[in-house]
Design a protein around this motif. Structure first.
Motif, mmCIF file in Angstrom:
data_model
loop_
_atom_site.group_PDB
_atom_site.id
_atom_site.type_symbol
_atom_site.label_atom_id
_atom_site.label_comp_id
_atom_site.label_asym_id
_atom_site.label_seq_id
_atom_site.Cartn_x
_atom_site.Cartn_y
_atom_site.Cartn_z
ATOM 1 N N ALA A 222 27.595 23.326 42.217
ATOM 2 C CA ALA A 222 28.139 24.686 42.237
ATOM 3 C C ALA A 222 29.596 24.644 42.670
ATOM 4 N N VAL A 223 30.374 25.606 42.146
ATOM 5 C CA VAL A 223 31.802 25.667 42.458
ATOM 6 C C VAL A 223 32.187 27.108 42.782
ATOM 7 N N ARG A 224 33.306 27.228 43.500
ATOM 8 C CA ARG A 224 33.892 28.544 43.786
ATOM 9 C C ARG A 224 35.243 28.621 43.103
ATOM 10 N N HIS A 225 35.500 29.770 42.469
ATOM 11 C CA HIS A 225 36.755 29.954 41.752
ATOM 12 C C HIS A 225 37.285 31.346 42.083
ATOM 13 N N THR A 226 38.586 31.430 42.384
ATOM 14 C CA THR A 226 39.178 32.675 42.865
ATOM 15 C C THR A 226 40.492 32.954 42.147
ATOM 16 N N ALA A 227 40.775 34.238 41.913
ATOM 17 C CA ALA A 227 42.047 34.664 41.325
ATOM 18 C C ALA A 227 42.470 35.979 41.968
ATOM 19 N N ARG A 228 43.785 36.234 41.944
ATOM 20 C CA ARG A 228 44.327 37.441 42.565
ATOM 21 C C ARG A 228 45.419 38.043 41.687
ATOM 22 N N GLY A 229 45.413 39.353 41.607
ATOM 23 C CA GLY A 229 46.507 40.078 40.988
ATOM 24 C C GLY A 229 47.418 40.598 42.083
ATOM 25 N N ILE A 230 48.681 40.177 42.060
ATOM 26 C CA ILE A 230 49.633 40.539 43.114
ATOM 27 C C ILE A 230 50.427 41.767 42.678
ATOM 28 N N VAL A 231 50.423 42.783 43.534
ATOM 29 C CA VAL A 231 51.149 44.028 43.281
ATOM 30 C C VAL A 231 51.986 44.341 44.514
ATOM 31 N N GLY A 232 53.280 44.504 44.347
ATOM 32 C CA GLY A 232 54.150 44.796 45.487
ATOM 33 C C GLY A 232 54.143 43.699 46.530
ATOM 34 N N GLY A 233 53.944 42.458 46.079
ATOM 35 C CA GLY A 233 53.975 41.314 46.974
ATOM 36 C C GLY A 233 52.686 41.021 47.705
ATOM 37 N N ALA A 234 51.649 41.802 47.474
ATOM 38 C CA ALA A 234 50.383 41.602 48.183
ATOM 39 C C ALA A 234 49.224 41.605 47.191
ATOM 40 N N PRO A 235 48.117 40.915 47.533
ATOM 41 C CA PRO A 235 46.945 40.925 46.639
ATOM 42 C C PRO A 235 46.376 42.334 46.511
ATOM 43 N N ALA A 236 46.230 42.795 45.283
ATOM 44 C CA ALA A 236 45.647 44.111 45.033
ATOM 45 C C ALA A 236 44.313 44.003 44.298
ATOM 46 N N LEU A 237 44.186 43.008 43.446
ATOM 47 C CA LEU A 237 42.968 42.818 42.667
ATOM 48 C C LEU A 237 42.486 41.392 42.905
ATOM 49 N N THR A 238 41.339 41.227 43.528
ATOM 50 C CA THR A 238 40.835 39.906 43.889
ATOM 51 C C THR A 238 39.487 39.675 43.228
ATOM 52 N N CYS A 239 39.364 38.542 42.550
ATOM 53 C CA CYS A 239 38.112 38.166 41.896
ATOM 54 C C CYS A 239 37.668 36.811 42.429
ATOM 55 N N LEU A 240 36.462 36.743 42.945
ATOM 56 C CA LEU A 240 35.903 35.504 43.462
ATOM 57 C C LEU A 240 34.534 35.313 42.837
ATOM 58 N N ALA A 241 34.295 34.113 42.315
ATOM 59 C CA ALA A 241 33.001 33.843 41.686
ATOM 60 C C ALA A 241 32.471 32.494 42.135
ATOM 61 N N ASN A 242 31.198 32.467 42.487
ATOM 62 C CA ASN A 242 30.481 31.232 42.788
ATOM 63 C C ASN A 242 29.567 30.939 41.606
ATOM 64 N N PHE A 243 29.856 29.861 40.894
ATOM 65 C CA PHE A 243 29.096 29.490 39.705
ATOM 66 C C PHE A 243 28.307 28.221 39.984
ATOM 67 N N GLY A 244 27.077 28.121 39.483
ATOM 68 C CA GLY A 244 26.390 26.863 39.681
ATOM 69 C C GLY A 244 24.957 26.818 39.229
ATOM 70 N N PHE A 245 24.329 25.692 39.561
ATOM 71 C CA PHE A 245 22.897 25.471 39.378
ATOM 72 C C PHE A 245 22.283 25.615 40.774
ATOM 73 N N PHE A 246 21.977 26.829 41.175
ATOM 74 C CA PHE A 246 21.604 27.094 42.552
ATOM 75 C C PHE A 246 20.102 26.917 42.791
ATOM 76 N N THR A 247 19.767 26.545 44.026
ATOM 77 C CA THR A 247 18.399 26.583 44.509
ATOM 78 C C THR A 247 18.378 27.425 45.789
ATOM 79 N N ARG A 248 17.205 27.804 46.251
ATOM 80 C CA ARG A 248 17.109 28.623 47.456
ATOM 81 C C ARG A 248 17.733 27.934 48.663
ATOM 82 N N GLN A 249 17.616 26.618 48.703
ATOM 83 C CA GLN A 249 18.124 25.878 49.841
ATOM 84 C C GLN A 249 19.643 25.938 49.965
ATOM 85 N N ASP A 250 20.323 26.307 48.899
ATOM 86 C CA ASP A 250 21.785 26.364 48.936
ATOM 87 C C ASP A 250 22.299 27.528 49.764
#
Length: 358
Positions: free
Chosen positions: A278-306
């Motif tokens: 599994a991996v984590r991937h993040t992106a941000r849209g910067i407006v006026g010098g600060a993050p305004a739109l933030t997208c974070l996704a955890n993608f993977g082959f998950f099990t309950r133990q994770d």
């Protein structure tokens, strides 16, 4: 009711799932299939779909329905008659597909706009509408306004419609939050977080680096391990709809968050013990010098133990208000991708000509 005639362009795992979804509808029918893999050329599509009966589906003749006669995008089931097999074989390319035979082509052959554009242009010139899972097609005006303009003019010239869509981009991180934003008079910040299992996917998993040892993963993040493609399109689309002027979009490299303690198996990929699950991937849209739109996704082959339970969350802030939404189960990535594309087919067939956004 005259059904919309659909061609599959791309018969990989996702394309075939789209084909099965079309077969289960009353407002659409499969009439053609295309794939670049020589091993599939000439094979009956029904064999690839795993259907058992020999009943022929899909007329290859007939007039293209007028926009007033086209069915909408509502779901519908065919009369129960058991498994059916599309009565056509897989062809090598889209040459020869025309408005006389096909209304909409479902294109699942790439993530990069440059690689998919020749196929789309050929289909548009032949009068065939295009709905595609190409992530960069979902909102290309920010990163490639020239390419978007060329596709738009091509579609207008030939009276066809072009749409890029899917789960993300196409729904979870753009269309849905755009809809929710209607409940606020102003939106200044949006944050979105996903935890989603990708074990049902096929070849596209290569871009996530699943199954790689950690040291090899780190070495390849500057190459073919790119993680999710579509953050930029979702952020640009959302910013446009909210009236936010982006300074820039920042995209982090994907990072491993789970190593498999033992072997894990998906429908099309095996994850070995000690490799990235599994991996984590993040992106941000910067407006006026600060993050305004933030997208974070955890993608993977998950099990309950994770410790990562599937789920999606959205937070909206603006004008002194905060609105939070959550889906405890989350939107299944593959099933949502298929549903959004197939549900758009009816609307696309009746849409104005041009390159469209959701």
């Amino acid at each position: 009711m005259q059904r919309i005639r659909v061609a599959l362009v791309g018969c990989g795992a996702t394309g075939l799932e789209i084909g099965r979804a079309v077969l289960n509808r009353s407002d659409a029918e499969l009439v053609a299939a295309v794939d670049a893999d020589p091993a599939k050329h000439g094979r009956p599509l029904g064999d690839l779909l795993g259907l058992r009966t020999r009943e022929r589906l899909g007329s290859r003749t007939g007039e293209r329905p007028g926009s007033g006669d086209r069915p909408g995008s509502g779901t519908g089931e065919r009369p129960a008659s058991g498994a059916r097999e599309a009565g056509m074989t897989v062809r090598a390319d889209v040459e020869g597909l025309t408005r006389a035979d096909v209304d909409v082509a479902a294109v699942t052959v790439g993530s990069a706009l440059a690689s998919v554009t020749p196929v789309i242009e050929t289909l548009a010139a032949a009068g065939v509408d295009v709905v595609s899972l190409c992530e960069e097609l979902a909102y290309p005006w920010y990163d490639d306004p020239d390419g978007a303009g060329r596709l738009h003019r091509q579609a207008e010239r030939h009276g066809t419609s072009i749409l890029g869509t899917g789960c993300n981009p196409g729904f979870v991180m753009d269309t849905l939050p755009i809809l929710v934003s209607a409940s606020l008079q102003a939106v200044e910040r949006v944050s979105i977080e996903r935890i989603t299992d990708l074990s049902a996917y096929g070849p596209l998993l290569g871009k996530f680096g699943f199954g790689l040892p950690p040291e090899e993963y780190a070495a390849r993040t500057d190459g073919d391990v790119v993680g999710h493609i579509g953050f930029r399109q979702s952020i640009a689309h959302l910013a446009h709809a909210l009236g936010l002027r982006l300074d820039r979009i920042e995209l982090d490299a994907p990072v491993p968050i789970v190593l498999a303690g033992s072997e894990r198996r998906g429908q099309h990929l095996r994850i070995g013990a000690g490799t990235v699950a599994a991996v984590r991937h993040t992106a941000r849209g910067i407006v006026g010098g600060a993050p305004a739109l933030t997208c974070l996704a955890n993608f993977g082959f998950f099990t309950r133990q994770d410790g990562f339970a599937p789920g999606d969350r959205w937070r909206f802030e603006g004008a002194g208000r905060t609105v939070e939404l959550a889906s405890a189960t989350g939107f299944d990535s593959l099933q949502t991708t298929i549903a959004v594309l197939v549900n758009a087919i009816g609307a696309l067939a009746a849409a104005p000509a041009g390159l469209l956004a959701m």
